[in-house]
Design an enzyme around this catalytic site. Structure first.
Site, short mmCIF file in Angstrom:
data_model
loop_
_atom_site.label_atom_id
_atom_site.label_comp_id
_atom_site.label_asym_id
_atom_site.label_seq_id
_atom_site.Cartn_x
_atom_site.Cartn_y
_atom_site.Cartn_z
N GLU A 91 39.44 39.67 35.53
CA GLU A 91 40.87 38.84 35.62
C GLU A 91 42.39 39.00 34.77
O GLU A 91 41.66 39.40 33.68
CB GLU A 91 40.91 37.40 34.93
N GLU A 109 33.44 33.66 30.36
CA GLU A 109 34.67 33.37 29.66
C GLU A 109 33.70 32.34 28.60
O GLU A 109 33.62 31.29 28.20
CB GLU A 109 35.64 32.65 29.71
#
Length: 514
Positions: free
Chosen positions: A307, A179
């Protein structure tokens, strides 16, 4: 009006040669991060009276094995962007205690690379390592590959042997950071800067071990202002150095409303969230195809949805500088389990481009399993995970579904029945996964096999209930589970079954092998 008169009808047509793609078993993966009680007091709990000599809990390990995870991402997540992997190796009494800034907690480093590899081996799952591209350097990433994968004879491979592990681990899958577009991330970068660091890290890591496969960071959420431009930039600049492209998303109910900027609880829209899941996969799949052409490349890159889960209640991530803080311990209910089932349906329906997927996470932290020192229970989302992972195999079939439409505020008219199906031509085993997302109406569904009738129906399970908010707990561990379902009669090439409102049904069939 009696119940029978209110039942609506739907149909599902399957053909064992109308195939979307082969199903990658790696879509049934998990994610274990040094976060809250996922590692400590979760998969590693030496203080528990139930722990074995290694600190693992046999009861937790058994439940994890029941899900049948095929790949496991580790050690983060946000945690990895500040993680020094060498802190977690060698004698435990010499390992440093650190502040883990991502979750404001204390990391004891009592569980590290070698312990994780032992856990993965015990679980029978493929390890997927994330390297630190926040505070970490590309050299440190390459050193970790050497520690994990090279035979002895060099500094870090000899260090592994000195720590009791002479043979290389052979870790195949490597995430290039986590991320990196997020302002919450240690070492946040813009897309071009990240792409350059990821390319150089992948290059150096492959020079150490040419057999590895790498995963680049996509946007951390579709709500990011930079989505999907971030994704296009990273793909364009890194395409020939990567094998997979990461995507993340978490579903929620209530959902932030664009009109009032507040929270709007909307179960009908929530149960149709897989409309968004499919659009997300389609958008990034298209970006991959464009980048392949722009790079004049002959290789394919696939999606790694590393995720995904329901997450919206337990949002506080402040560990207050404690060890194994009780944070992000989501309590799941029936509607959450149905959303998870439609998400897994989406993975099968996008099997041509989604090749890895990891539910975040596996124990205690937004997880299907909850523990205390002397016990555990399975949350509602455990059951669709286990049913898909253990029974969806072979080819994903393109199911033709006719069903009533249900209006939703967020997505407009959506079919009330969501379906995926698989067929393994080697074994002749088929599986159909059906979700009735109506809150009030049952469905009479006829499933037909157009090319060859099953020899038999072998087993069926169903989750259902009148209360979408019903969940499990230590006090009521079996309030919402998947129950054995009496097999309906097979009528030639079809079967008809009734799906209650708010239900998830799995139906197994046996066909003559190809």
């Amino acid at each position: 009006m009696d119940q029978q008169s209110t039942v609506k009808k739907a149909s599902v047509a399957l053909h064992t040669e109308r195939v979307i793609s082969e199903i990658s078993p790696l879509i049934f993966g998990g994610f274990a991060e040094h976060m809250g009680r996922c590692i400590y007091e979760g998969i590693y709990d030496p203080a528990s009276p139930l722990a074995d000599s290694r600190g693992f809990r046999p009861d937790v390990m058994s439940a994890l094995k029941d899900i049948n995870y095929r790949i496991m991402r580790y050690p983060g997540g946000n945690f990895v962007s500040g993680y020094r992997w060498q802190d977690g190796i060698g004698p435990k009494e010499n390992r440093p205690r650190r502040r883990a800034l991502a979750w404001r907690s204390i990391e004891t480093n009592q569980f590290g690379p070698d312990e994780f590899m032992e856990f993965a081996k015990e679980l029978g799952t493929e390890p997927m390592w994330a390297v630190n591209l926040g505070t970490g350097t590309i050299q440190e990433a390459a050193d970790l590959v050497e520690y994990m994968n090279l035979p002895t004879g060099t500094h870090f491979s000899d260090l592994r042997a000195a720590n009791g592990h002479k043979d290389p681990y052979g870790v195949k899958y490597w995430c290039l950071g986590n991320e990196m577009d997020g302002p919450w991330q240690i070492g946040q970068m813009d897309a071009a800067t990240y792409a350059e660091k990821a390319v150089q890290a992948a290059k150096l890591m492959r020079w150490v071990d040419p057999s590895i496969l790498t995963i680049a960071c996509g946007s951390s959420a579709t709500s990011m202002p930079s989505y999907p431009d971030w994704d296009r930039t990273v793909l364009d600049r890194s395409y020939d150095q990567i094998d997979y492209f990461s995507m993340h998303h978490y579903a929620a109910n209530p959902y932030p409303s664009a009109t009032n900027m507040g929270l709007e609880k909307d179960t009908d829209s929530y149960l149709a969230s897989n409309v968004h899941f499919a659009e997300h996969a389609d958008t990034l799949g298209a970006a991959i195809r464009v980048s392949k052409v722009k790079n004049r490349s002959k290789k394919d890159v696939f999606l790694c949805w590393d995720e995904w889960n329901v997450w919206y209640r337990a949002r506080g991530g402040d560990g207050d500088w404690s060890e194994a803080p009780h944070i992000l311990e989501e309590e799941y209910n029936l509607e959450d389990a149905l959303v998870v089932a439609t998400w897994l349906n989406t993975f099968l329906k996008k099997a041509d481009v989604v090749k890895i997927a990891c539910i975040a996470q596996i124990v205690n932290v937004i997880a299907p399993i909850m523990t205390k020192s002397d016990g555990m229970f399975r949350q509602t989302i455990f059951y669709p995970l286990a049913l898909f992972s253990n029974h969806a195999a072979g080819m994903s079939l393109d199911a033709l579904v006719k069903a009533p439409l249900q209006n939703t505020k967020r997505y407009g008219p959506v079919q009330v029945l969501d379906v995926s199906a698989s067929f393994d031509p080697q074994t002749g085993k088929g599986a159909s996964f059906l979700v009735n997302r109506s809150q009030t109406e049952a469905l009479s569904v006829t499933v037909s096999w157009e090319d060859r009738a099953p020899q038999s129906l072998t087993q069926a399970w169903q989750m259902s209930g009148g209360d979408p908010q019903a969940g499990n707990s230590f006090e009521q561990p079996d309030r919402v589970t998947a129950q054995d379902l009496a097999l309906p009669p097979l009528d030639g090439n079809s079967v008809t079954l009734t799906l209650p409102p708010l239900s998830f049904t799995t139906l197994l069939s046996q066909h003559a092998p190809a």
